[in-house]
Design a protein around this motif. Sequence first.
Motif, mmCIF file in Angstrom:
data_model
loop_
_atom_site.group_PDB
_atom_site.id
_atom_site.type_symbol
_atom_site.label_atom_id
_atom_site.label_comp_id
_atom_site.label_asym_id
_atom_site.label_seq_id
_atom_site.Cartn_x
_atom_site.Cartn_y
_atom_site.Cartn_z
ATOM 1 N N UNK A 98 0.842 -0.913 -0.009
ATOM 2 C CA UNK A 98 0.166 0.224 -0.149
ATOM 3 C C UNK A 98 1.155 2.065 0.072
ATOM 4 N N UNK A 99 0.770 2.011 -1.023
ATOM 5 C CA UNK A 99 1.552 2.949 -1.077
ATOM 6 C C UNK A 99 0.723 4.677 -1.503
ATOM 7 N N UNK A 100 1.468 5.638 -0.993
ATOM 8 C CA UNK A 100 0.379 6.651 -1.071
ATOM 9 C C UNK A 100 1.054 7.925 -2.274
ATOM 10 N N UNK A 250 4.417 14.881 -8.722
ATOM 11 C CA UNK A 250 4.119 14.074 -9.037
ATOM 12 C C UNK A 250 4.640 12.802 -8.888
ATOM 13 N N UNK A 251 3.742 12.388 -7.452
ATOM 14 C CA UNK A 251 4.541 10.681 -6.952
ATOM 15 C C UNK A 251 4.591 9.616 -7.505
ATOM 16 N N UNK A 252 5.792 9.132 -6.943
ATOM 17 C CA UNK A 252 6.008 7.756 -7.447
ATOM 18 C C UNK A 252 6.090 6.877 -6.419
ATOM 19 N N UNK A 253 6.297 5.261 -7.171
ATOM 20 C CA UNK A 253 6.122 4.211 -5.710
ATOM 21 C C UNK A 253 6.432 2.959 -6.585
ATOM 22 N N UNK A 254 7.420 2.128 -6.324
ATOM 23 C CA UNK A 254 8.523 0.901 -6.692
ATOM 24 C C UNK A 254 8.649 0.030 -5.221
ATOM 25 N N UNK A 255 8.528 -1.002 -5.897
ATOM 26 C CA UNK A 255 8.457 -2.537 -4.648
ATOM 27 C C UNK A 255 8.674 -3.309 -4.975
ATOM 28 N N UNK A 287 2.076 -3.488 8.403
ATOM 29 C CA UNK A 287 2.164 -4.764 9.678
ATOM 30 C C UNK A 287 4.206 -5.609 8.886
ATOM 31 N N UNK A 288 4.647 -4.689 8.121
ATOM 32 C CA UNK A 288 6.636 -5.202 7.891
ATOM 33 C C UNK A 288 5.796 -6.131 6.924
ATOM 34 N N UNK A 289 5.117 -6.619 6.292
ATOM 35 C CA UNK A 289 5.481 -7.482 5.074
ATOM 36 C C UNK A 289 5.794 -6.999 3.863
ATOM 37 N N UNK A 290 4.964 -5.811 3.566
ATOM 38 C CA UNK A 290 5.265 -4.760 2.053
ATOM 39 C C UNK A 290 7.046 -4.658 1.993
ATOM 40 N N UNK A 291 7.785 -4.008 1.476
ATOM 41 C CA UNK A 291 8.138 -3.317 0.846
ATOM 42 C C UNK A 291 8.056 -2.489 -0.383
ATOM 43 N N UNK A 292 9.046 -0.687 0.020
ATOM 44 C CA UNK A 292 8.699 -0.046 -0.924
ATOM 45 C C UNK A 292 9.699 1.360 -0.701
ATOM 46 N N UNK A 293 9.569 2.389 -1.724
ATOM 47 C CA UNK A 293 10.155 3.422 -1.871
ATOM 48 C C UNK A 293 9.040 4.310 -2.580
ATOM 49 N N UNK A 327 15.666 -4.884 -9.916
ATOM 50 C CA UNK A 327 13.980 -6.093 -10.256
ATOM 51 C C UNK A 327 13.022 -5.687 -9.247
ATOM 52 N N UNK A 328 12.084 -4.222 -9.318
ATOM 53 C CA UNK A 328 11.111 -3.952 -9.009
ATOM 54 C C UNK A 328 10.075 -4.838 -8.889
ATOM 55 N N UNK A 329 9.338 -5.033 -8.003
ATOM 56 C CA UNK A 329 7.742 -5.924 -8.528
ATOM 57 C C UNK A 329 6.792 -5.088 -9.130
ATOM 58 N N UNK A 330 6.597 -3.708 -8.691
ATOM 59 C CA UNK A 330 5.554 -2.709 -9.584
ATOM 60 C C UNK A 330 6.442 -1.817 -9.210
#
Length: 405
Positions: A98-100, A250-255, A287-293, A327-330
């Motif tokens: 979940x990214x903002x 502009x905002x971006x998110x990479x998981x 919950x500490x289970x997903x990782x994103x920048x 190798x990002x996931x998304x």
Amino acid sequence: MPVISRLFNSCLPKKSHVTKQHNQVEPVENLPVQPTTRYDNITKMPGTPLDVIIIGAGLTGLSLARLLLDNGQSVMVLEARDRIGGRIHTHTTADGAEVEMGATWYFPFFSNLMKSMKTLDLGLMEQYLKGYTMQEGSAGSTPRRFYEGGSSDMFRIKGGTSNLVRTLYAKIGGDEKVLLNQIVKEIKQIPAAEGNGVEVVTADSSYRAKKVVTTIPPQLLANTVKFSPPLPNEVKQVASTTHTWMGGSMKGAISYAKPFWKDAGNSGALYSYAGPFVQMYDQTSTDGKHYALVGFMDESIASLPYEERKKRVVNQLVRVFGDDAREPLDYKDTYWGEEEFTMPVKNPQRLSAHRNNGHTVYKQPYFGGNLYIAGTETSSQAGGYMEGAVNSANFVFKQLKSDFK
């Protein structure tokens, strides 16, 4: 170099109270689209008008709806998008992170937002800044690392920022009170001979209320909604030149599958002159289970194809963090200047930050006291931020509460 965590040092207290953790909720964008006929039986013209129609289901609109309903008024919220939240937009990536894409951070001087959050049993988590922060000059220069001490005056809402609007939505009755996909075209003053009040005309329907509150960003309001009779010239001029927060951002998110930046002793924070990310932070899930920048981007790349934008982002992060970033996931980005329900689509003015935010024209009603212009940009304190949205809701509620005595 703009650094969000340093923007507010002059007005921040030393500590912020952090409430207990609240259960995570479903992201806002997963809300079902609502039927357009739900309110025909109570609002179709002619008929008994509601007490208040609120235009916009963002933080101001939902907060105000809650206050009015608790005070005994009949309320309906009209929202142009197929989701609630406005510039609060938590996106769920393909891997479940979940990214903002919009409003993200709570700062310690957001006192009225904190009061609201306490009543909703919502908690905070400190923005992760433990370890080294990266700084990048030109794309060809070697990134530098520096240690900031690990503490932060930036906080995130547990469960994502959408947890705030989702909880408000549930509190006011959900789809019983909020009607989606309603693009407002015109706002009309109803003459005394026809019962007074205000009529709101959307793309496919018409609604009547004793009072109307618009929370549409003023610049968008002035460019897309017709008023009958017209608003005073000063109001139109001020509204059309009121800066829309996030409007040019502009905002971006990479998981990723792993938080490799933490494993290497880095915080995930990056400040860059090279781009595409110019300012970025860790956004590990509650919950500490997903990782994103996640962070702010150079909006000049918004016109590039998606795959090219993604490629440039990955190349930047490989430069900064090494091959682990390859190798990002998304990847997801949002350019708010192209969001038709945030900024005018045709020839939007680029205005200086906070210009006309909290202007005096927003302190009084129009249409014989029956039309209020609200929203975070209208707040004289913390205009543009989530705190300003809550301040605006509180201010208008006080006026309406007096009206309905």
